[in-house]
Design an enzyme around this catalytic site. Structure first.
Site, PDB file in Angstrom:
ATOM      1  N   ARG A 103      -3.950   8.150   2.080  1.00  0.00           N
ATOM      2  CA  ARG A 103      -3.050   7.274   1.791  1.00  0.00           C
ATOM      3  C   ARG A 103      -2.600   7.218   0.357  1.00  0.00           C
ATOM      4  O   ARG A 103      -3.082   7.548  -0.775  1.00  0.00           O
ATOM      5  CB  ARG A 103      -3.577   5.537   1.269  1.00  0.00           C
ATOM      6  CG  ARG A 103      -2.330   4.472   1.047  1.00  0.00           C
ATOM      7  CD  ARG A 103      -2.280   3.498   0.799  1.00  0.00           C
ATOM      8  NE  ARG A 103      -2.329   2.894   2.674  1.00  0.00           N
ATOM      9  CZ  ARG A 103      -1.627   1.508   3.014  1.00  0.00           C
ATOM     10  NH1 ARG A 103      -1.270   0.307   2.444  1.00  0.00           N
ATOM     11  NH2 ARG A 103      -1.557   1.179   4.763  1.00  0.00           N
ATOM     12  N   HIS A 130       4.953   6.096   7.962  1.00  0.00           N
ATOM     13  CA  HIS A 130       3.466   5.612   8.388  1.00  0.00           C
ATOM     14  C   HIS A 130       3.482   5.917   9.850  1.00  0.00           C
ATOM     15  O   HIS A 130       3.557   4.663  10.454  1.00  0.00           O
ATOM     16  CB  HIS A 130       3.786   4.227   7.378  1.00  0.00           C
ATOM     17  CG  HIS A 130       2.726   3.154   7.608  1.00  0.00           C
ATOM     18  ND1 HIS A 130       1.099   3.959   7.611  1.00  0.00           N
ATOM     19  CD2 HIS A 130       2.091   2.171   7.500  1.00  0.00           C
ATOM     20  CE1 HIS A 130       0.159   2.968   7.687  1.00  0.00           C
ATOM     21  NE2 HIS A 130       0.948   1.700   6.982  1.00  0.00           N
ATOM     22  N   GLN A 133       1.067   2.986  11.800  1.00  0.00           N
ATOM     23  CA  GLN A 133       1.774   1.632  12.198  1.00  0.00           C
ATOM     24  C   GLN A 133       2.562   2.083  13.467  1.00  0.00           C
ATOM     25  O   GLN A 133       2.127   1.037  13.684  1.00  0.00           O
ATOM     26  CB  GLN A 133       2.141   2.050  10.844  1.00  0.00           C
ATOM     27  CG  GLN A 133       2.931   0.734  10.968  1.00  0.00           C
ATOM     28  CD  GLN A 133       2.013  -0.928  10.962  1.00  0.00           C
ATOM     29  OE1 GLN A 133       1.013  -1.346   9.442  1.00  0.00           O
ATOM     30  NE2 GLN A 133       2.151  -1.692  12.205  1.00  0.00           N
ATOM     31  N   ASP A 225      10.422  -5.819   6.981  1.00  0.00           N
ATOM     32  CA  ASP A 225       8.560  -5.346   6.075  1.00  0.00           C
ATOM     33  C   ASP A 225       9.389  -5.484   4.718  1.00  0.00           C
ATOM     34  O   ASP A 225      10.522  -6.165   4.708  1.00  0.00           O
ATOM     35  CB  ASP A 225       9.086  -3.495   6.430  1.00  0.00           C
ATOM     36  CG  ASP A 225       7.481  -3.200   5.129  1.00  0.00           C
ATOM     37  OD1 ASP A 225       6.586  -4.062   5.080  1.00  0.00           O
ATOM     38  OD2 ASP A 225       7.303  -2.258   5.189  1.00  0.00           O
ATOM     39  N   CYS A 265       4.703  -4.921   9.604  1.00  0.00           N
ATOM     40  CA  CYS A 265       3.691  -4.363   9.490  1.00  0.00           C
ATOM     41  C   CYS A 265       2.650  -4.925   8.785  1.00  0.00           C
ATOM     42  O   CYS A 265       1.202  -4.137   8.839  1.00  0.00           O
ATOM     43  CB  CYS A 265       3.618  -2.916   8.511  1.00  0.00           C
ATOM     44  SG  CYS A 265       4.615  -2.942   6.943  1.00  0.00           S
ATOM     45  N   ARG A 293      -4.240  -1.962  15.351  1.00  0.00           N
ATOM     46  CA  ARG A 293      -3.875  -0.268  14.214  1.00  0.00           C
ATOM     47  C   ARG A 293      -5.310  -0.292  14.717  1.00  0.00           C
ATOM     48  O   ARG A 293      -5.616   1.088  14.448  1.00  0.00           O
ATOM     49  CB  ARG A 293      -4.142  -0.810  12.834  1.00  0.00           C
ATOM     50  CG  ARG A 293      -2.285  -1.671  12.067  1.00  0.00           C
ATOM     51  CD  ARG A 293      -1.701   0.225  12.148  1.00  0.00           C
ATOM     52  NE  ARG A 293      -2.544   0.379  11.391  1.00  0.00           N
ATOM     53  CZ  ARG A 293      -2.391   0.954   9.991  1.00  0.00           C
ATOM     54  NH1 ARG A 293      -1.390  -0.150   8.991  1.00  0.00           N
ATOM     55  NH2 ARG A 293      -2.610   1.980   9.362  1.00  0.00           N
TER      56      ARG A 293
HETATM   57  N1   CP Z   1       0.069  -2.286   7.772  1.00  0.00           N
HETATM   58  C1   CP Z   1      -0.561  -1.856   6.367  1.00  0.00           C
HETATM   59  O1   CP Z   1      -0.651  -0.112   6.868  1.00  0.00           O
HETATM   60  O2   CP Z   1      -1.623  -2.127   5.938  1.00  0.00           O
HETATM   61  P1   CP Z   1      -2.324  -1.957   4.383  1.00  0.00           P
HETATM   62  O3   CP Z   1      -1.209  -2.001   3.869  1.00  0.00           O
HETATM   63  O4   CP Z   1      -3.178  -3.922   4.526  1.00  0.00           O
HETATM   64  O5   CP Z   1      -2.778  -0.921   5.509  1.00  0.00           O
HETATM   65  N1  NVA Z   2       6.323  -0.738   3.087  1.00  0.00           N
HETATM   66  C1  NVA Z   2       5.334  -1.033   2.447  1.00  0.00           C
HETATM   67  C2  NVA Z   2       4.250  -0.810   3.540  1.00  0.00           C
HETATM   68  C3  NVA Z   2       3.380  -1.725   3.730  1.00  0.00           C
HETATM   69  C4  NVA Z   2       1.653  -1.455   4.776  1.00  0.00           C
HETATM   70  C5  NVA Z   2       4.946  -0.241   1.500  1.00  0.00           C
HETATM   71  O1  NVA Z   2       5.138   1.004   1.305  1.00  0.00           O
HETATM   72  O2  NVA Z   2       4.283  -0.231   0.145  1.00  0.00           O
END
Ligand code: CP
Ligand code: NVA
Length: 306
Positions: A103, A130, A133, A225, A265, A293
């Site tokens: 990540r 992502h 997701q 989101d 999400c 997930r």
């Molecule tokens: N939706 C998602 O990726 O959640 P987190 O940021 O908690 O991993």
């Molecule tokens: N768009 C959000 C998604 C979090 C899972 C971010 O990147 O923070």
């Protein structure tokens, strides 16, 4: 060649379907408490430059259920590209673990990580994509609607990483998608062009609008989101203004199909992009989505490693 999942575009529609089928099978096995240790003795290395609840817990729990093991590497542990170069981190990890999940902020860095990795690399979120997701989202939609082809999804809000992956994923599997964003917050043109090219093949429709009502009109799924993604905290004030008319609330939902489902999400900022009554209401499937997930990622890990 090693297979990576950096973007939904790395998968074909039949590979997506195979992962969703595997995920449904693994979910059933877990519910029946049947052992499914398909990755016994395998190790997943997880690199996090940003915080996470779902991604960390679902990957780690998923590996344990599959008979394997996951190692959490916090931002301060490896300091990707600072303490050690990205290629050297990839070369090291490849000698110890069977698969890497990362990540990261910059998408280019995960592309570089994958280039130097001799084990599969999975994108657990970058500023641009992502895909994990989206796999979970498609599984959730299929569970609730019985199909993906021909449905209409409305995306309301920011044209961000989650939106980009959904645009690609939906158009690969034949789901129509209408994206409502304020001007200046649309998904990047190259992603939209790729989605349109996918749609041409799958028969899906892609619509971009600034009008949330137009997007939800006749929609089977309404998806939103956060207005401020991780790393955009400095833009919070201007973003609050730009997105104020893009809230998913009871009024907006009236334009969708009566049996529409609402997705997010997570994490949600209640009272901003979504109201309490909607996220806690009868249309919301956000907890199933979060659960999925784990099932979708277990299937992905199995598909990459067996
Ligand atoms: N939706 C998602 O990726 O959640 P987190 O940021 O908690 O991993
Ligand atoms: N768009 C959000 C998604 C979090 C899972 C971010 O990147 O923070």
């Amino acid at each position: 060649m090693v297979k990576h999942l950096l973007s939904m575009q790395d998968l074909s529609s039949s590979e997506i379907k195979a992962i969703l089928d595997e995920a449904a099978g693994l979910k059933e096995k877990l519910q029946k408490r049947e052992s499914h240790e398909l990755l016994k003795g395998k190790t997943l290395g997880m690199i996090f430059e940003k915080p996470s609840l779902r991604t960390r817990v679902t990957f780690e729990t998923g590996m344990t259920q599959l008979g394997g093991h996951a190692i959490y590497l916090a931002p301060a542990d490896i300091q990707l590209g600072e303490r050690e170069s990205v290629p050297d981190v990839a070369r090291n990890l490849s000698r110890w673990v069977d698969v890497v999940m990362a990540r990261l902020f910059k998408h280019d860095i995960i592309v570089e990580l994958a280039r130097y990795s001799s084990v599969p690399v999975i994108n657990g979120l970058t500023n641009l994509h992502h895909p994990c997701q989206t796999l979970s989202d498609l599984l959730t939609i299929r569970e609730h609607k019985g199909k993906l082809n021909g449905l209409k999804i409305a995306w309301i809000g920011d044209g961000n990483n989650v939106c980009n992956s959904l645009l690609l994923g939906c158009t690969l599997v034949g789901t129509n998608i209408s994206v409502a964003c304020p001007r200046g917050y649309e998904p990047p043109a190259d992603i939209v062009n790729q989605a349109r090219a996918n749609a041409k093949k799958s028969g899906a429709k892609v619509e971009l609008t600034t009008d949330p009502k137009k997007a939800v009109d006749g929609a089977d799924v309404i998806y939103t989101d956060v207005w401020v993604s991780m790393g955009q905290e400095k833009e919070a004030r201007e973003r609050m203004k730009a997105f104020k008319d893009y809230q998913v609330n009871a009024q907006l939902l009236k334009g969708a199909k009566p049996d529409s489902i609402v997705m997010h999400c997570l994490p949600a900022h209640r009272g901003q992009e979504i109201t309490d009554d909607v996220i806690d209401g009868p249309h919301s499937v956000v907890w199933n989505q979060a659960e999925n997930r784990m099932h979708a990622q277990k299937a992905l890990l199995v598909s990459l490693l067996t």
